[in-house]
Design a protein around this motif. Sequence first.
Motif, PDB file in Angstrom:
ATOM      1  N   ILE A 155       2.930  -4.854  17.525  1.00 48.37           N
ATOM      2  CA  ILE A 155       1.774  -4.406  16.547  1.00 48.37           C
ATOM      3  C   ILE A 155       2.009  -4.991  15.086  1.00 48.37           C
ATOM      4  O   ILE A 155       1.167  -5.431  14.593  1.00 48.37           O
ATOM      5  CB  ILE A 155       1.727  -2.923  16.399  1.00 48.37           C
ATOM      6  CG1 ILE A 155       1.501  -2.242  17.945  1.00 48.37           C
ATOM      7  CG2 ILE A 155       0.807  -2.308  15.471  1.00 48.37           C
ATOM      8  CD1 ILE A 155       1.935  -0.808  18.025  1.00 48.37           C
ATOM      9  N   ARG A 156       3.135  -5.051  14.912  1.00 49.47           N
ATOM     10  CA  ARG A 156       3.588  -5.826  13.280  1.00 49.47           C
ATOM     11  C   ARG A 156       3.032  -7.287  13.446  1.00 49.47           C
ATOM     12  O   ARG A 156       2.578  -7.665  12.322  1.00 49.47           O
ATOM     13  CB  ARG A 156       4.722  -5.462  13.017  1.00 49.47           C
ATOM     14  CG  ARG A 156       5.185  -4.039  12.130  1.00 49.47           C
ATOM     15  CD  ARG A 156       6.600  -4.070  11.605  1.00 49.47           C
ATOM     16  NE  ARG A 156       7.607  -4.414  12.211  1.00 49.47           N
ATOM     17  CZ  ARG A 156       8.348  -3.535  13.114  1.00 49.47           C
ATOM     18  NH1 ARG A 156       7.906  -2.346  13.033  1.00 49.47           N
ATOM     19  NH2 ARG A 156       9.447  -4.155  13.686  1.00 49.47           N
ATOM     20  N   LEU A 157       3.280  -7.814  14.497  1.00 47.48           N
ATOM     21  CA  LEU A 157       2.957  -9.349  14.698  1.00 47.48           C
ATOM     22  C   LEU A 157       1.463  -9.402  14.648  1.00 47.48           C
ATOM     23  O   LEU A 157       0.893 -10.218  13.903  1.00 47.48           O
ATOM     24  CB  LEU A 157       3.569  -9.765  15.835  1.00 47.48           C
ATOM     25  CG  LEU A 157       3.217 -11.282  16.253  1.00 47.48           C
ATOM     26  CD1 LEU A 157       4.463 -12.108  15.380  1.00 47.48           C
ATOM     27  CD2 LEU A 157       3.671 -11.501  17.605  1.00 47.48           C
ATOM     28  N   LEU A 158       0.802  -8.494  15.171  1.00 44.47           N
ATOM     29  CA  LEU A 158      -0.811  -8.388  15.105  1.00 44.47           C
ATOM     30  C   LEU A 158      -1.164  -8.375  13.609  1.00 44.47           C
ATOM     31  O   LEU A 158      -1.978  -9.067  13.464  1.00 44.47           O
ATOM     32  CB  LEU A 158      -1.199  -7.499  16.261  1.00 44.47           C
ATOM     33  CG  LEU A 158      -2.633  -7.470  16.413  1.00 44.47           C
ATOM     34  CD1 LEU A 158      -3.124  -8.786  17.003  1.00 44.47           C
ATOM     35  CD2 LEU A 158      -2.950  -6.189  17.042  1.00 44.47           C
ATOM     36  N   GLU A 159      -0.470  -7.238  13.357  1.00 46.18           N
ATOM     37  CA  GLU A 159      -1.154  -7.085  11.867  1.00 46.18           C
ATOM     38  C   GLU A 159      -0.995  -8.224  10.670  1.00 46.18           C
ATOM     39  O   GLU A 159      -1.722  -8.395   9.998  1.00 46.18           O
ATOM     40  CB  GLU A 159      -0.525  -5.703  11.457  1.00 46.18           C
ATOM     41  CG  GLU A 159      -1.250  -4.316  11.955  1.00 46.18           C
ATOM     42  CD  GLU A 159      -0.403  -3.251  11.868  1.00 46.18           C
ATOM     43  OE1 GLU A 159       0.756  -3.230  11.314  1.00 46.18           O
ATOM     44  OE2 GLU A 159      -1.090  -2.071  12.149  1.00 46.18           O
ATOM     45  N   LYS A 160       0.119  -8.580  10.955  1.00 51.60           N
ATOM     46  CA  LYS A 160       0.635  -9.765   9.970  1.00 51.60           C
ATOM     47  C   LYS A 160      -0.370 -11.181  10.107  1.00 51.60           C
ATOM     48  O   LYS A 160      -0.947 -11.582   9.299  1.00 51.60           O
ATOM     49  CB  LYS A 160       1.973 -10.232  10.087  1.00 51.60           C
ATOM     50  CG  LYS A 160       2.535 -11.258   9.197  1.00 51.60           C
ATOM     51  CD  LYS A 160       3.891 -11.598   9.587  1.00 51.60           C
ATOM     52  CE  LYS A 160       4.468 -13.037   8.921  1.00 51.60           C
ATOM     53  NZ  LYS A 160       4.931 -13.875  10.096  1.00 51.60           N
ATOM     54  N   ALA A 161      -0.392 -11.456  11.581  1.00 47.46           N
ATOM     55  CA  ALA A 161      -1.355 -12.654  11.920  1.00 47.46           C
ATOM     56  C   ALA A 161      -2.953 -12.099  11.465  1.00 47.46           C
ATOM     57  O   ALA A 161      -3.343 -13.102  10.899  1.00 47.46           O
ATOM     58  CB  ALA A 161      -1.405 -12.871  13.444  1.00 47.46           C
ATOM     59  N   GLU A 162      -3.344 -11.047  11.693  1.00 44.80           N
ATOM     60  CA  GLU A 162      -4.661 -10.819  11.175  1.00 44.80           C
ATOM     61  C   GLU A 162      -4.972 -10.947   9.939  1.00 44.80           C
ATOM     62  O   GLU A 162      -5.955 -11.569   9.267  1.00 44.80           O
ATOM     63  CB  GLU A 162      -5.129  -9.395  11.947  1.00 44.80           C
ATOM     64  CG  GLU A 162      -6.557  -9.320  11.997  1.00 44.80           C
ATOM     65  CD  GLU A 162      -6.974  -7.781  12.941  1.00 44.80           C
ATOM     66  OE1 GLU A 162      -6.224  -6.747  12.547  1.00 44.80           O
ATOM     67  OE2 GLU A 162      -7.924  -7.980  13.504  1.00 44.80           O
ATOM     68  N   ALA A 163      -3.881 -10.322   9.024  1.00 44.98           N
ATOM     69  CA  ALA A 163      -4.216 -10.535   7.688  1.00 44.98           C
ATOM     70  C   ALA A 163      -4.240 -12.067   7.059  1.00 44.98           C
ATOM     71  O   ALA A 163      -4.972 -12.427   6.198  1.00 44.98           O
ATOM     72  CB  ALA A 163      -2.813  -9.669   6.859  1.00 44.98           C
ATOM     73  N   ALA A 164      -3.415 -12.900   7.892  1.00 47.78           N
ATOM     74  CA  ALA A 164      -3.500 -14.325   7.391  1.00 47.78           C
ATOM     75  C   ALA A 164      -4.583 -15.142   7.656  1.00 47.78           C
ATOM     76  O   ALA A 164      -4.771 -16.188   7.388  1.00 47.78           O
ATOM     77  CB  ALA A 164      -1.992 -15.044   8.289  1.00 47.78           C
ATOM     78  N   CYS A 165      -5.541 -14.296   8.519  1.00 48.78           N
ATOM     79  CA  CYS A 165      -6.734 -15.189   9.114  1.00 48.78           C
ATOM     80  C   CYS A 165      -7.951 -14.943   8.093  1.00 48.78           C
ATOM     81  O   CYS A 165      -8.900 -15.518   8.164  1.00 48.78           O
ATOM     82  CB  CYS A 165      -7.302 -14.440  10.363  1.00 48.78           C
ATOM     83  SG  CYS A 165      -6.003 -14.644  11.936  1.00 48.78           S
ATOM     84  N   ARG A 166      -7.827 -13.948   7.050  1.00 49.14           N
ATOM     85  CA  ARG A 166      -8.682 -13.804   6.071  1.00 49.14           C
ATOM     86  C   ARG A 166      -9.691 -14.782   5.740  1.00 49.14           C
ATOM     87  O   ARG A 166     -10.831 -14.841   5.711  1.00 49.14           O
ATOM     88  CB  ARG A 166      -8.376 -13.039   5.186  1.00 49.14           C
ATOM     89  CG  ARG A 166      -8.286 -11.591   5.130  1.00 49.14           C
ATOM     90  CD  ARG A 166      -9.273 -10.768   4.294  1.00 49.14           C
ATOM     91  NE  ARG A 166      -9.369 -11.062   3.021  1.00 49.14           N
ATOM     92  CZ  ARG A 166      -8.255 -10.818   1.976  1.00 49.14           C
ATOM     93  NH1 ARG A 166      -7.351 -10.093   2.526  1.00 49.14           N
ATOM     94  NH2 ARG A 166      -8.385 -11.233   0.773  1.00 49.14           N
ATOM     95  N   MET A 167      -9.177 -15.886   5.079  1.00 46.78           N
ATOM     96  CA  MET A 167      -9.811 -17.063   4.440  1.00 46.78           C
ATOM     97  C   MET A 167     -10.651 -17.737   5.597  1.00 46.78           C
ATOM     98  O   MET A 167     -11.906 -18.109   5.326  1.00 46.78           O
ATOM     99  CB  MET A 167      -8.952 -17.986   3.906  1.00 46.78           C
ATOM    100  CG  MET A 167      -8.167 -17.502   2.719  1.00 46.78           C
ATOM    101  SD  MET A 167      -8.934 -17.933   1.271  1.00 46.78           S
ATOM    102  CE  MET A 167      -8.551 -19.713   1.149  1.00 46.78           C
TER     103      MET A 167
END
Length: 428
Positions: A20-32
């Motif tokens: 779950i933490r991995l997913l949240e981190k990855a998703e946050a990095a996708c914004r741009m």
Amino acid sequence: MNMKPDFLDAAGIQADESTIRLLEKAEAACRMQFEKIAETRLFNQAKILRAFREQHVSYAHLQGSTGYGYGDIGRDTLERVFAQVLGTEEAIVRPQVMSGTHALALAFSGMLRPGQKLVYISGKPYDTLEEVIGIRDSEGSLAEYGVLYGQVDLLSDGSFDKDGICAALRDPTVHVAAIQRSRGYAWRPSLTVESINDVIAFVRSIRPDVKVLVDNCYGEFVEKEEPRADILVGSLIKNPGGGIAPTGGYIAGTKDCVERVSYRLSAPGLGREIGSYVAGYSPFYQGLFLAPRTVADSLRVAVLASHLFADLGYDVLPEPQEPIRADIIQSIRFSSADRLVAFCQGVQAGAPIDAFVTPEPWEMPGYEHCVIMAAGTFVQGSSIEMSADAPLCEPYIAYLQGALTYDHGKLALVVALEELRKKNLLHI
Ligand SMILES: *Cc1c(COP(=O)(O)O)cnc(C)c1O
């Protein structure tokens, strides 16, 4: 604050805290990247809406026809809408075109005559085309009909080999130059529309008589424009069908080229005048209309997967921060058959259809190696729906593509990660 997101409970997915933490981190990095994808989606939606309005699409066009299909206005209007959207003079868009390979086979056999040569200038073509062309011996291939074949590989950095192309074009028998936009089963970047248009101009500057064909599979609506080729070819159970078209393919291009291909589609003398489809054209129109959104969601899933697996230490292509994607595919190098198979099985387990079956590698017609395919799709074999496939050979690369919605893609990726964990193949 380590709150478990409630959507995983709602899905009945048991996910480890670290996933779950991995997913949240990855998703946050996708914004741009997500913002850029949304901009392209809007542009393509605008272009498609314009074509529907200008071609006066009406309810009557959604209906089918029978028999010969003379005067089938639904079919003819659909073809005009596609031509406008793809930026070509004309288009063949038919349910009778059974797959992307069939569309390409029609295009090549329509364009080439005995003694004429086809040259692929983007390296080895997609696996199934080896038998169409006759690179691998096969009955009914273009080679059997006396069509010659040549190939210019891409340079090691993935760009076009202009010197090689120039040399190949000196052969006066060359009649068609073909470019594959997507990577197929190769560890190479996909080709951007800009680089394709640049090489098309280069080919024309040397040999204005040579027709340039682009295999546009997986590329439609990923960028704002489509390549400016003489012929564009694609499948409707990929991007331009929007996940809604039940079957079909297209061949779009100049009036002259489309006409030649039309005599292979039906018969010499008949061309595009015939061809009925009793079930009606509604899903083809609706699929095209929804395609920018489906493609955008597929791209977002690809970007998310790229971040996730790069964080886990795998080689991925495109890389997470790659600014320009040219197709919807995300390649992940698993380096072991175990991990590759577990990943594909996880994608299947996260699908809406056949989630309970376990895909195994098999000898699929048209492919050289054993292939494993995760395809829990509404439309059989559709790869604009979330799917993963991989030839079982070194270095064990999975090709992930599609998703009808971003949310589904995200959930399925969590299931796939957990599948790897269950088999003790995941180390976060
Ligand atoms: C999928 C694909 C094809 C073949 O399409 P099928 O529908 O699988 O026959 C050809 N070229 C490329 C680049 C593709 O991605």
